[in-house]
Scaffold this motif. Structure first.
Motif, short mmCIF file in Angstrom:
data_model
loop_
_atom_site.label_atom_id
_atom_site.label_comp_id
_atom_site.label_asym_id
_atom_site.label_seq_id
_atom_site.Cartn_x
_atom_site.Cartn_y
_atom_site.Cartn_z
N VAL A 1 6.15 16.48 -3.74
CA VAL A 1 5.14 15.44 -3.64
C VAL A 1 4.50 15.45 -2.25
CG1 VAL A 1 6.30 14.00 -5.35
CG2 VAL A 1 6.84 13.69 -2.95
N TRP A 2 3.22 15.12 -2.24
CA TRP A 2 2.46 15.08 -0.99
C TRP A 2 2.58 13.70 -0.37
CZ3 TRP A 2 0.13 19.09 1.48
CH2 TRP A 2 -0.05 20.26 0.75
N LEU A 3 2.98 13.68 0.91
CA LEU A 3 3.07 12.43 1.67
C LEU A 3 2.33 12.64 3.00
CD1 LEU A 3 6.87 11.69 1.09
CD2 LEU A 3 4.93 10.70 -0.15
N PRO A 4 1.00 12.56 2.96
CA PRO A 4 0.21 12.91 4.14
C PRO A 4 0.44 12.02 5.35
CG PRO A 4 -1.17 11.86 2.48
CD PRO A 4 0.15 12.14 1.82
N GLU A 5 0.95 10.82 5.15
CA GLU A 5 1.22 9.96 6.30
C GLU A 5 2.48 10.40 7.05
OE1 GLU A 5 1.14 5.82 5.43
OE2 GLU A 5 -1.03 5.83 5.59
N ILE A 6 3.29 11.23 6.42
CA ILE A 6 4.48 11.76 7.08
C ILE A 6 4.22 13.18 7.58
CG2 ILE A 6 6.90 12.42 6.74
CD1 ILE A 6 7.12 10.16 4.71
N GLY B 1 0.81 -1.22 0.00
CA GLY B 1 0.00 0.00 0.00
C GLY B 1 0.84 1.27 0.00
N GLN B 2 1.94 1.25 0.77
CA GLN B 2 2.83 2.40 0.79
C GLN B 2 3.48 2.63 -0.58
OE1 GLN B 2 3.69 4.65 3.58
NE2 GLN B 2 1.66 3.81 4.01
N GLN B 3 3.88 1.55 -1.23
CA GLN B 3 4.51 1.70 -2.54
C GLN B 3 3.52 2.30 -3.54
OE1 GLN B 3 8.19 -1.39 -2.42
NE2 GLN B 3 6.42 -2.11 -3.54
N ALA C 1 -6.00 8.03 1.70
CA ALA C 1 -6.58 6.79 1.17
C ALA C 1 -5.68 6.14 0.12
CB ALA C 1 -7.96 7.07 0.59
N LEU C 2 -4.84 6.94 -0.54
CA LEU C 2 -3.95 6.40 -1.55
C LEU C 2 -2.89 5.48 -0.96
CD1 LEU C 2 -3.46 9.64 -3.66
CD2 LEU C 2 -4.84 7.66 -4.28
N PHE C 3 -2.69 5.58 0.36
CA PHE C 3 -1.65 4.81 1.04
C PHE C 3 -2.23 3.63 1.82
CE2 PHE C 3 0.14 8.90 0.19
CZ PHE C 3 1.50 8.72 0.02
N ARG C 4 -3.50 3.35 1.63
CA ARG C 4 -4.12 2.28 2.40
C ARG C 4 -3.50 0.93 2.05
NH1 ARG C 4 -7.85 3.96 -1.35
NH2 ARG C 4 -8.49 2.41 -2.91
N ASP C 5 -3.61 0.01 2.99
CA ASP C 5 -3.06 -1.33 2.79
C ASP C 5 -3.74 -2.00 1.58
OD1 ASP C 5 -1.68 -0.78 5.06
OD2 ASP C 5 -2.69 -2.26 6.31
N VAL C 6 -2.99 -2.86 0.91
CA VAL C 6 -3.48 -3.57 -0.27
C VAL C 6 -3.37 -5.07 -0.01
CG1 VAL C 6 -3.07 -4.03 -2.71
CG2 VAL C 6 -2.82 -1.71 -1.83
N PRO C 7 -4.46 -5.82 -0.13
CA PRO C 7 -4.38 -7.27 0.09
C PRO C 7 -3.37 -7.94 -0.84
CG PRO C 7 -6.67 -6.54 0.02
CD PRO C 7 -5.83 -5.37 -0.42
N VAL C 8 -2.62 -8.88 -0.27
CA VAL C 8 -1.64 -9.61 -1.09
C VAL C 8 -2.15 -11.00 -1.45
CG1 VAL C 8 0.30 -8.33 -0.14
CG2 VAL C 8 -0.39 -10.48 0.94
N HIS C 9 -3.26 -11.43 -0.85
CA HIS C 9 -3.88 -12.72 -1.14
C HIS C 9 -2.83 -13.84 -1.09
CE1 HIS C 9 -7.53 -10.56 -1.95
NE2 HIS C 9 -6.95 -9.85 -2.91
N GLY C 10 -2.79 -14.70 -2.08
CA GLY C 10 -1.86 -15.82 -2.05
C GLY C 10 -0.59 -15.59 -2.83
N ASP C 11 -0.35 -14.34 -3.24
CA ASP C 11 0.83 -14.06 -4.07
C ASP C 11 1.58 -12.85 -3.51
OD1 ASP C 11 2.70 -14.01 -6.12
OD2 ASP C 11 1.36 -12.99 -7.54
N PRO C 12 2.14 -12.97 -2.29
CA PRO C 12 2.81 -11.81 -1.70
C PRO C 12 3.98 -11.30 -2.53
CG PRO C 12 3.29 -13.83 -0.46
CD PRO C 12 2.19 -14.15 -1.42
N GLY D 1 1.02 4.21 -2.75
CA GLY D 1 0.80 5.58 -2.34
C GLY D 1 1.92 6.51 -2.78
N PHE D 2 3.17 6.06 -2.60
CA PHE D 2 4.31 6.87 -3.04
C PHE D 2 4.28 7.03 -4.56
CE2 PHE D 2 6.02 6.52 1.17
CZ PHE D 2 7.02 7.46 1.28
N ALA D 3 3.87 5.99 -5.27
CA ALA D 3 3.79 6.10 -6.73
C ALA D 3 2.75 7.14 -7.12
CB ALA D 3 3.44 4.74 -7.34
N ALA D 4 1.59 7.12 -6.47
CA ALA D 4 0.56 8.11 -6.76
C ALA D 4 1.06 9.52 -6.44
CB ALA D 4 -0.70 7.80 -5.95
N ALA D 5 1.79 9.66 -5.34
CA ALA D 5 2.34 10.97 -4.98
C ALA D 5 3.31 11.47 -6.04
CB ALA D 5 3.03 10.88 -3.62
N ALA D 6 4.17 10.57 -6.52
CA ALA D 6 5.14 10.96 -7.55
C ALA D 6 4.45 11.35 -8.85
CB ALA D 6 6.12 9.82 -7.79
#
Length: 207
Positions: free
Chosen positions: A101-106, A46-48, A63-74, A50-55
Motif C-alpha cells: 500500500v502507498w503511504l505518501p505521508e510516510i 483524515g488519516q483514517q 490529497a487522500l490523507f487531507r484533514d476532514v472536518p468533524v463539525h459538531g459530531d467529533p 487515507g489509510f482506508a483508501a491506500a488499503a
C-alpha cells in the motif's frame, strides 16, 4: 494475536476515548504543538480515510490523507472513519498474498507491505487517543488499558522503538520529537510515549 486483531483493539480503545468528546471541548489544547482538539481530530479522521483508501489500492496521492472536518459530531466522524478503515484493512488482508500500500505521508518512493501499514496506524491510533485523553485531562485510563493488554502493549512498544530517531526525523514540525528518558518504573505505554518524544506528564498550559 494478528496485527489486524491488535489494530482493531487499538481502535476500540480510541473510540472509547474520543466518544466522550463534546463539541465545546474542541477548542482545548493538545500535546501536539499548535493543535487544538478540533485540529487533532480532523487530522486523525483524515488519516483514517487515507489509510482506508491506500488499503483499497489507491496510489501515492497525498490529497487522500487531507484533514476532514468533524463539525459538531467529533465522535461520530471518528467512528465512521474507523469503521471504514477496519473494513478496508480486513478486505485487503483476506486476499491472496500480502498487498502493498502507498503511504505518501510516510514515504514517497514506494509502497509498504500491508502489515507495516497496519502497524503504523496502530501506533498513531494509540498515541493520538492518548493525546485526546490528555487534552480532556484524563490520560491515565488509556495508558492503563494498554498496559493491561500484554500483546497490545508489546506491539506498541516495539513499534515505537522502530520509529527513526535521527535529528532530521525528530525536527520541529515532524510527527514525533526527540526521545525522552522515561520515568523510573514507567509502564509500557509511558515508555512508548517517551520513545516518541511525548511527555507522559503533559498538561494544558496554564492560563
Amino acid at each position: 494475536m494478528s496485527p489486524l486483531e491488535l489494530h482493531t483493539r487499538a481502535l476500540e480503545l480510541a473510540v472509547g476515548v474520543i466518544g466522550t468528546v463534546q463539541p465545546e471541548q474542541l477548542v482545548l489544547p493538545t500535546p501536539c504543538a499548535g493543535w487544538d482538539l478540533r485540529r487533532l481530530l480532523e487530522h486523525v479522521v483524515g488519516q483514517q480515510r487515507g489509510f482506508a483508501a491506500a488499503a483499497r489500492g489507491a496510489g501515492p496521492d497525498r490529497a487522500l490523507f487531507r484533514d476532514v472536518p468533524v463539525h459538531g459530531d467529533p465522535a461520530g466522524a471518528f467512528r465512521r472513519s474507523a469503521e471504514e478503515l477496519t473494513a478496508a484493512f480486513s478486505a485487503a488482508s483476506a486476499g491472496a498474498g500480502e498487498p502493498r500500500v502507498w503511504l505518501p505521508e510516510i514515504r514517497d518512493d514506494g509502497p509498504f507491505p500491508l502489515r507495516h501499514a497496519i502497524g503504523f496506524h496502530l501506533l498513531d491510533t494509540l498515541v493520538h487517543a492518548w493525546d485526546v485523553a490528555a487534552a480532556l485531562g484524563a490520560p491515565a485510563g488509556i495508558a492503563a488499558a494498554v498496559d493491561g493488554d500484554g500483546p497490545l502493549a508489546a506491539a506498541l512498544l516495539r513499534l515505537a522503538g522502530l520509529v527513526p530517531a535521527g535529528p532530521v526525523d525528530r525536527a520541529p514540525g515532524r510527527a514525533f520529537r526527540e526521545c525522552r528518558e522515561p520515568a523510573d518504573g514507567a509502564g509500557p505505554f509511558d515508555r512508548a510515549l517517551a520513545l516518541l518524544g511525548r511527555d507522559p506528564a503533559w498538561g494544558p498550559p496554564a492560563r
